[in-house]
Design a protein around this motif. Sequence first.
Motif, PDB file in Angstrom:
ATOM      1  N   ARG A 114       0.830  -1.191   0.000  1.00  0.00           N
ATOM      2  CA  ARG A 114       0.000   0.000   0.000  1.00  0.00           C
ATOM      3  C   ARG A 114       0.870   1.248   0.000  1.00  0.00           C
ATOM      4  O   ARG A 114       2.001   1.230   0.470  1.00  0.00           O
ATOM      5  CB  ARG A 114      -0.890   0.047   1.254  1.00  0.00           C
ATOM      6  CG  ARG A 114      -1.993  -0.997   1.303  1.00  0.00           C
ATOM      7  CD  ARG A 114      -2.850  -0.767   2.540  1.00  0.00           C
ATOM      8  NE  ARG A 114      -3.893  -1.769   2.683  1.00  0.00           N
ATOM      9  CZ  ARG A 114      -5.087  -1.702   2.121  1.00  0.00           C
ATOM     10  NH1 ARG A 114      -5.388  -0.643   1.379  1.00  0.00           N
ATOM     11  NH2 ARG A 114      -5.975  -2.669   2.296  1.00  0.00           N
ATOM     12  N   ARG A 115       0.278   2.334  -0.466  1.00  0.00           N
ATOM     13  CA  ARG A 115       0.930   3.628  -0.372  1.00  0.00           C
ATOM     14  C   ARG A 115       0.620   4.239   1.004  1.00  0.00           C
ATOM     15  O   ARG A 115      -0.275   3.755   1.721  1.00  0.00           O
ATOM     16  CB  ARG A 115       0.449   4.551  -1.483  1.00  0.00           C
ATOM     17  CG  ARG A 115       0.903   4.092  -2.874  1.00  0.00           C
ATOM     18  CD  ARG A 115       0.575   5.168  -3.920  1.00  0.00           C
ATOM     19  NE  ARG A 115       1.135   4.787  -5.210  1.00  0.00           N
ATOM     20  CZ  ARG A 115       0.547   4.014  -6.094  1.00  0.00           C
ATOM     21  NH1 ARG A 115      -0.657   3.532  -5.822  1.00  0.00           N
ATOM     22  NH2 ARG A 115       1.147   3.725  -7.236  1.00  0.00           N
ATOM     23  N   PRO A 116       1.322   5.287   1.387  1.00  0.00           N
ATOM     24  CA  PRO A 116       1.063   5.928   2.684  1.00  0.00           C
ATOM     25  C   PRO A 116      -0.389   6.345   2.885  1.00  0.00           C
ATOM     26  O   PRO A 116      -0.900   6.350   4.008  1.00  0.00           O
ATOM     27  CB  PRO A 116       1.994   7.147   2.661  1.00  0.00           C
ATOM     28  CG  PRO A 116       3.125   6.724   1.781  1.00  0.00           C
ATOM     29  CD  PRO A 116       2.512   5.879   0.719  1.00  0.00           C
ATOM     30  N   ASP A 117      -1.090   6.670   1.785  1.00  0.00           N
ATOM     31  CA  ASP A 117      -2.490   7.098   1.928  1.00  0.00           C
ATOM     32  C   ASP A 117      -3.452   5.913   1.982  1.00  0.00           C
ATOM     33  O   ASP A 117      -4.675   6.094   2.041  1.00  0.00           O
ATOM     34  CB  ASP A 117      -2.878   8.038   0.796  1.00  0.00           C
ATOM     35  CG  ASP A 117      -2.808   7.382  -0.584  1.00  0.00           C
ATOM     36  OD1 ASP A 117      -2.455   6.193  -0.657  1.00  0.00           O
ATOM     37  OD2 ASP A 117      -3.097   8.066  -1.582  1.00  0.00           O
ATOM     38  N   GLY A 118      -2.919   4.701   1.946  1.00  0.00           N
ATOM     39  CA  GLY A 118      -3.740   3.500   2.036  1.00  0.00           C
ATOM     40  C   GLY A 118      -4.161   2.934   0.697  1.00  0.00           C
ATOM     41  O   GLY A 118      -4.732   1.840   0.641  1.00  0.00           O
ATOM     42  N   SER A 119      -3.898   3.614  -0.396  1.00  0.00           N
ATOM     43  CA  SER A 119      -4.283   3.103  -1.711  1.00  0.00           C
ATOM     44  C   SER A 119      -3.334   1.991  -2.126  1.00  0.00           C
ATOM     45  O   SER A 119      -2.170   1.943  -1.695  1.00  0.00           O
ATOM     46  CB  SER A 119      -4.259   4.235  -2.744  1.00  0.00           C
ATOM     47  OG  SER A 119      -2.955   4.760  -2.877  1.00  0.00           O
ATOM     48  N   PRO A 120      -3.814   1.049  -2.973  1.00  0.00           N
ATOM     49  CA  PRO A 120      -2.970  -0.082  -3.367  1.00  0.00           C
ATOM     50  C   PRO A 120      -1.809   0.368  -4.254  1.00  0.00           C
ATOM     51  O   PRO A 120      -1.978   1.251  -5.108  1.00  0.00           O
ATOM     52  CB  PRO A 120      -3.936  -0.986  -4.134  1.00  0.00           C
ATOM     53  CG  PRO A 120      -5.030  -0.093  -4.594  1.00  0.00           C
ATOM     54  CD  PRO A 120      -5.168   0.961  -3.553  1.00  0.00           C
ATOM     55  N   ALA A 121      -0.650  -0.255  -4.031  1.00  0.00           N
ATOM     56  CA  ALA A 121       0.530   0.065  -4.836  1.00  0.00           C
ATOM     57  C   ALA A 121       0.982  -1.126  -5.672  1.00  0.00           C
ATOM     58  O   ALA A 121       1.579  -0.950  -6.744  1.00  0.00           O
ATOM     59  CB  ALA A 121       1.683   0.520  -3.931  1.00  0.00           C
ATOM     60  N   ARG A 122       0.699  -2.346  -5.182  1.00  0.00           N
ATOM     61  CA  ARG A 122       1.124  -3.531  -5.934  1.00  0.00           C
ATOM     62  C   ARG A 122       0.194  -4.695  -5.585  1.00  0.00           C
ATOM     63  O   ARG A 122      -0.212  -4.866  -4.440  1.00  0.00           O
ATOM     64  CB  ARG A 122       2.579  -3.897  -5.597  1.00  0.00           C
ATOM     65  CG  ARG A 122       3.193  -4.936  -6.533  1.00  0.00           C
ATOM     66  CD  ARG A 122       4.709  -5.040  -6.318  1.00  0.00           C
ATOM     67  NE  ARG A 122       5.306  -5.864  -7.356  1.00  0.00           N
ATOM     68  CZ  ARG A 122       5.636  -5.423  -8.558  1.00  0.00           C
ATOM     69  NH1 ARG A 122       5.424  -4.162  -8.879  1.00  0.00           N
ATOM     70  NH2 ARG A 122       6.185  -6.239  -9.453  1.00  0.00           N
ATOM     71  N   ILE A 123      -0.149  -5.503  -6.629  1.00  0.00           N
ATOM     72  CA  ILE A 123      -1.053  -6.644  -6.424  1.00  0.00           C
ATOM     73  C   ILE A 123      -0.476  -7.890  -7.073  1.00  0.00           C
ATOM     74  O   ILE A 123       0.411  -7.820  -7.933  1.00  0.00           O
ATOM     75  CB  ILE A 123      -2.455  -6.365  -7.022  1.00  0.00           C
ATOM     76  CG1 ILE A 123      -2.335  -6.115  -8.543  1.00  0.00           C
ATOM     77  CG2 ILE A 123      -3.158  -5.234  -6.308  1.00  0.00           C
ATOM     78  CD1 ILE A 123      -3.662  -6.130  -9.271  1.00  0.00           C
ATOM     79  N   ARG A 124      -0.998  -9.037  -6.634  1.00  0.00           N
ATOM     80  CA  ARG A 124      -0.669 -10.320  -7.271  1.00  0.00           C
ATOM     81  C   ARG A 124      -1.989 -10.977  -7.686  1.00  0.00           C
ATOM     82  O   ARG A 124      -2.975 -10.938  -6.936  1.00  0.00           O
ATOM     83  CB  ARG A 124       0.078 -11.234  -6.299  1.00  0.00           C
ATOM     84  CG  ARG A 124       0.365 -12.642  -6.888  1.00  0.00           C
ATOM     85  CD  ARG A 124       0.961 -13.585  -5.859  1.00  0.00           C
ATOM     86  NE  ARG A 124       2.293 -13.157  -5.450  1.00  0.00           N
ATOM     87  CZ  ARG A 124       2.681 -12.945  -4.195  1.00  0.00           C
ATOM     88  NH1 ARG A 124       1.801 -13.123  -3.205  1.00  0.00           N
ATOM     89  NH2 ARG A 124       3.907 -12.574  -3.905  1.00  0.00           N
ATOM     90  N   LEU A 125      -1.991 -11.577  -8.874  1.00  0.00           N
ATOM     91  CA  LEU A 125      -3.179 -12.272  -9.361  1.00  0.00           C
ATOM     92  C   LEU A 125      -3.269 -13.651  -8.725  1.00  0.00           C
ATOM     93  O   LEU A 125      -2.309 -14.416  -8.755  1.00  0.00           O
ATOM     94  CB  LEU A 125      -3.149 -12.407 -10.880  1.00  0.00           C
ATOM     95  CG  LEU A 125      -3.040 -11.116 -11.691  1.00  0.00           C
ATOM     96  CD1 LEU A 125      -3.137 -11.422 -13.187  1.00  0.00           C
ATOM     97  CD2 LEU A 125      -4.112 -10.119 -11.290  1.00  0.00           C
ATOM     98  N   LEU A 126      -4.425 -13.984  -8.168  1.00  0.00           N
ATOM     99  CA  LEU A 126      -4.633 -15.297  -7.572  1.00  0.00           C
ATOM    100  C   LEU A 126      -5.082 -16.322  -8.609  1.00  0.00           C
ATOM    101  O   LEU A 126      -4.927 -17.531  -8.390  1.00  0.00           O
ATOM    102  CB  LEU A 126      -5.676 -15.208  -6.460  1.00  0.00           C
ATOM    103  CG  LEU A 126      -5.321 -14.287  -5.288  1.00  0.00           C
ATOM    104  CD1 LEU A 126      -6.463 -14.256  -4.276  1.00  0.00           C
ATOM    105  CD2 LEU A 126      -4.022 -14.739  -4.625  1.00  0.00           C
ATOM    106  N   ASP A 127      -5.645 -15.865  -9.712  1.00  0.00           N
ATOM    107  CA  ASP A 127      -6.117 -16.751 -10.772  1.00  0.00           C
ATOM    108  C   ASP A 127      -5.679 -16.178 -12.115  1.00  0.00           C
ATOM    109  O   ASP A 127      -5.394 -14.976 -12.238  1.00  0.00           O
ATOM    110  CB  ASP A 127      -7.647 -16.864 -10.759  1.00  0.00           C
ATOM    111  CG  ASP A 127      -8.183 -17.354  -9.438  1.00  0.00           C
ATOM    112  OD1 ASP A 127      -7.923 -18.514  -9.088  1.00  0.00           O
ATOM    113  OD2 ASP A 127      -8.859 -16.555  -8.748  1.00  0.00           O
ATOM    114  N   ALA A 128      -5.657 -17.024 -13.112  1.00  0.00           N
ATOM    115  CA  ALA A 128      -5.375 -16.550 -14.466  1.00  0.00           C
ATOM    116  C   ALA A 128      -6.490 -15.605 -14.912  1.00  0.00           C
ATOM    117  O   ALA A 128      -7.655 -15.780 -14.548  1.00  0.00           O
ATOM    118  CB  ALA A 128      -5.247 -17.720 -15.423  1.00  0.00           C
ATOM    119  N   VAL A 129      -6.146 -14.616 -15.700  1.00  0.00           N
ATOM    120  CA  VAL A 129      -7.110 -13.627 -16.183  1.00  0.00           C
ATOM    121  C   VAL A 129      -7.104 -13.651 -17.707  1.00  0.00           C
ATOM    122  O   VAL A 129      -6.057 -13.516 -18.336  1.00  0.00           O
ATOM    123  CB  VAL A 129      -6.754 -12.213 -15.681  1.00  0.00           C
ATOM    124  CG1 VAL A 129      -7.736 -11.190 -16.252  1.00  0.00           C
ATOM    125  CG2 VAL A 129      -6.766 -12.164 -14.164  1.00  0.00           C
TER     126      VAL A 129
END
Length: 420
Positions: A114-129
């Motif tokens: 997360r960023r300092p303001d709480g917004s997402p900064a990085r994600i991982r995919l749990l399933d193929a898209v």
Amino acid sequence: MIAYHDALQRILQHARRLEALSYPVGEAVGKVLARDVVSPMDLPSFDHSAMDGYALHAPQALAAGSEHAVQGSQAAGDARRASAGMAWEIMTGARLPDGLDTVVPVEHTELLERRPDGSPARIRLLDAVMPTANVRYAGSDVAKGTVIASAGTRVAASHVMLFAALGIAAVEVVRAPRVAIICTGKELQADPSQPLRDGEIYASNGPYLAAALAAMGAHVLSCETVDDTGQSFTDAMRRAQRAGVDLIVSTGAVSMGRYDFVPDALAELDARLLFHKVGIRPGKPQLAAMLGDAMVFGLPGTPMAVAVGLRFFIAPLLRAMRGQAAEPAWQAVLDTPQQPKPGLRHFLRGRVTQDETGRLHAQVLAQQQPFRIQPFAQAGAWIVLPEDAGPVAPGAQVIVASLHPDEPLLGGSDPQGVAS
């Protein structure tokens, strides 16, 4: 005497198309479109997300476990953004940032940073898209230039939703036909609050016609009761003419008795007779004429003859005047045997049901005398037997129609019957 189909054709040949008026969309419900309505834009007007999640660029399937940097957040109503090749947090209905074409639901991702303001900064995919998943593309509902409602369509609330979504403020609809109703008979008491005098009956044909015609979208300008003299009738006809009506419907005084003055009164008015007497039951003395630009229907005074005249003569005329196609004819299996009189088309009150296979079944009500009103109120459909029907055994196919114009035969939608 003329056959039913020949009489109907004469009526339709004289149907005068009504002019168009512009109506605000919200006031057009129940009215008939005079012209096709064409979409002025794509709907949706831009590519947007079908759910809360993350917008990605996916030229091919993205593997489960892949990680993606998140550039920012896009909510519904936010303006166009550039993606710079990175993922974006996105909300349902939000516009996809340029360069992104796929959305993964938030529950199919793991938040890594997360960023300092709480917004997402990085994600991982749990399933193929898969590419283009969960995106509503511009024009996927309606493409610009598409006819979204054809002339002759009766505007419903569902159309209002579509028109409003496309920014359509007004539509062209057919002007409501103007109608005058004249009921003849000195025995008629038109005021139900008054007691009946000896020999009187309460007038029912006028209130029925006024209600039914209004439900069909007509503008009933007058509904009056006159006595059994040709002069009173002629005066009422002239008042209707001065009011500029498109249709005059009278009841009574069209048969062969001494007080059946309507044919002579119409001749005095220089009306052009289209027919008088039709091979139908009930309603054989039915009359139609042209008085200037107005169509005149002289219906027998018996209640069921009036109902037949409205349903099977006037309703088709109004459809033609509004530019609507003829109603589809439905068939059903007859469950009650009939012995119709040869040479006459019979209109019988009944009920139509649907069995577990979807097949329609018609049951004729027991009391078919044309003076009886209660069976009409209890019925749900008309069962039509043609002139050459002969004895009709159970299991035969018969034509059925909804009891009232512009209503479904079975509640809610057109039945899955067999169109004839």
